[in-house]
Design a protein around this motif. Sequence first.
Motif, short mmCIF file in Angstrom:
data_model
loop_
_atom_site.label_atom_id
_atom_site.label_comp_id
_atom_site.label_asym_id
_atom_site.label_seq_id
_atom_site.Cartn_x
_atom_site.Cartn_y
_atom_site.Cartn_z
N SER A 33 0.83 -1.20 0.00
CA SER A 33 0.00 0.00 0.00
C SER A 33 0.87 1.25 0.00
O SER A 33 2.08 1.19 0.17
N LYS A 34 0.22 2.39 -0.19
CA LYS A 34 0.94 3.66 -0.29
C LYS A 34 1.50 4.10 1.07
O LYS A 34 1.29 3.45 2.09
N MET A 35 2.20 5.23 1.07
CA MET A 35 2.94 5.67 2.25
C MET A 35 2.05 6.03 3.43
O MET A 35 2.35 5.71 4.57
N PHE A 36 0.93 6.71 3.15
CA PHE A 36 0.11 7.20 4.26
C PHE A 36 -1.36 6.80 4.15
O PHE A 36 -2.21 7.36 4.83
N CYS A 37 -1.68 5.86 3.24
CA CYS A 37 -3.07 5.41 3.12
C CYS A 37 -3.07 3.95 2.67
O CYS A 37 -2.02 3.37 2.44
N ALA A 38 -4.25 3.36 2.52
CA ALA A 38 -4.35 1.93 2.22
C ALA A 38 -4.45 1.66 0.71
O ALA A 38 -4.59 0.51 0.30
N CYS A 39 -4.34 2.69 -0.13
CA CYS A 39 -4.44 2.47 -1.58
C CYS A 39 -3.32 1.55 -2.06
O CYS A 39 -2.20 1.62 -1.57
N SER A 40 -3.65 0.73 -3.07
CA SER A 40 -2.67 -0.22 -3.60
C SER A 40 -1.56 0.49 -4.38
O SER A 40 -1.80 1.49 -5.05
N ARG A 51 -6.50 4.28 -8.25
CA ARG A 51 -5.88 3.85 -7.00
C ARG A 51 -5.74 5.07 -6.09
O ARG A 51 -4.64 5.47 -5.74
N VAL A 52 -6.88 5.65 -5.76
CA VAL A 52 -6.86 6.91 -5.02
C VAL A 52 -7.91 6.92 -3.91
O VAL A 52 -8.89 6.18 -3.97
N CYS A 53 -7.67 7.75 -2.89
CA CYS A 53 -8.62 7.89 -1.79
C CYS A 53 -8.48 9.31 -1.25
O CYS A 53 -7.59 10.05 -1.67
N PRO A 54 -9.31 9.72 -0.32
CA PRO A 54 -9.22 11.10 0.19
C PRO A 54 -7.83 11.45 0.74
O PRO A 54 -7.40 12.59 0.63
N VAL A 55 -7.11 10.45 1.30
CA VAL A 55 -5.79 10.76 1.89
C VAL A 55 -4.78 11.12 0.80
O VAL A 55 -4.11 12.15 0.87
N CYS A 56 -4.65 10.26 -0.23
CA CYS A 56 -3.63 10.56 -1.24
C CYS A 56 -4.10 11.64 -2.22
O CYS A 56 -3.29 12.21 -2.95
N PHE A 57 -5.38 11.96 -2.20
CA PHE A 57 -5.87 13.11 -2.96
C PHE A 57 -5.63 14.40 -2.17
O PHE A 57 -5.69 15.50 -2.70
ZN LIG Z 1 -4.95 6.66 -0.97
#
Ligand SMILES: [Zn+2]
Length: 497
Positions: A33-40, A51-57
Amino acid sequence: MTAVRPGAASAAVLERYEPVIGIEVHCQLRTASKMFCACSTEYDGAPPNSRVCPVCFGLPGALPTINRRAVEHVLATGLAVESTIPAATRWDRKNYFYPDLPKGYQISQYDLPLASAGRLTFDTSEGPFTVRITRAHLEEDTAKLLHTTGPDGRRVSLVDFNRSGAPLMEIVTEPDVRTAEQARRYAEELQLLLRAIGASDADMERGQLRVEANVSLRRRGDEAYGTRVEIKNMNSFRSVERAIGAEIERQAAALDAGEAIVQETRGWDETRGATYVMRIKESSDDYRYFPEPDLPPLSIDTAWLDGIRAALPELPSVRRARYRDTLGLSAYDAAVMVADPDAARLFETTLEADRALDPKQVANWVTGEYLRLRNASADPVSVDPSDLAHLVAQVADATISRSNAREILELHVATGEPAAALIEARGFRQISDTGALATVVDEVLAANPQAVADYGAGKAQAVGFLVGQVMKATRGQANAGLVQTAVRERLDRARER
Ligand SMILES: [Zn+2]
């Protein structure tokens, strides 16, 4: 002007100027997963922005959490390059505005990197060389920008946030590097190391390992550094060496002409073989670093660090030294196998299959026959270590000839059949009986009077031809060493008569 290596700066330039080179490497870490969120992090080939979520956005209210595995990869890298690891560190915001950065800042590490004051030693054509590593820190990757033409023909810039927030390690060296070759070797050694410890796949062509170099020149004997130029867009090890070599030449020509070197960022144009201006740095960037308020400081306890240290595998430099010093391999064979995980694995497992084998002979088979077969094949090539061990042993005790063993290895790779069964089926038995060989040698000499006469007239290469004829007559089963001796003996006797 004589070039030392392809892409290297000329000797004439290096006589007058000393290049001073520092290297920055950005490396994508191998995490799920990414550095600060659960995205693949498996976004290669994925639809854009899938592969995005509110954290990496970077949407308001979204909060980051630290990827433990990413931290462990940087700690492992730090330990592998003999760095100092702090008892505690923290995260900092690096503020700048660019469309590839949705939050308007990047979470990075400023004055407390996870690793500092390390070193990496590697081989060059002029012997071993050590580069001091200033620091290795952890940060998040940016999004990818794609500049293209829209359906209406207008130029557009598209943003794919799949990479945004992926864990990225930055490794910075001291300005210790003096040649383009050292820069390339450093990057190659770092790739081997990162792959060995499993921190990164470190594929340059896929952007998993991005190398940048700061290059300046100073007159030989000068203390003060010259103005440095940053080089980007080097997408292969070969480009690293060529780009730095070309930049050294460019700066030397400018200095010779009395021009000042401009502090700027230059890209590498592979086709033209030259660097070009990307942007001019008029002042140093002000990133207004401040501690990341959404993340707590990170403490690194001794037990955690000890566990990571204990789990480190044998490092490439240590393995090369063991192959050379303990197993007696040539520096070349050691380097070839350590640089190629498949070759190293086959070498190790073959030795394990038969402890009595001579490591040098096994290495010959691996770096010679195995790599030749593998590199010539479009499909994966699999060799059973116990079958290779069998072949090496059979050649060593002269049961089968080397050329027959090569044929068996090829058949083994093609069919997967055990080597012993193939030897049996082909009826391969090396002819080491001197009496039996003598008859064949006599027949071959009688059938080739011209070659015999040539030898008498001083043409030494006639021996090779006659040996080849004997090997052919015995379907490669004759002991080549014995044939060689027998042919020479008879030819010399014939000449004396
Ligand atoms: Zn994310």
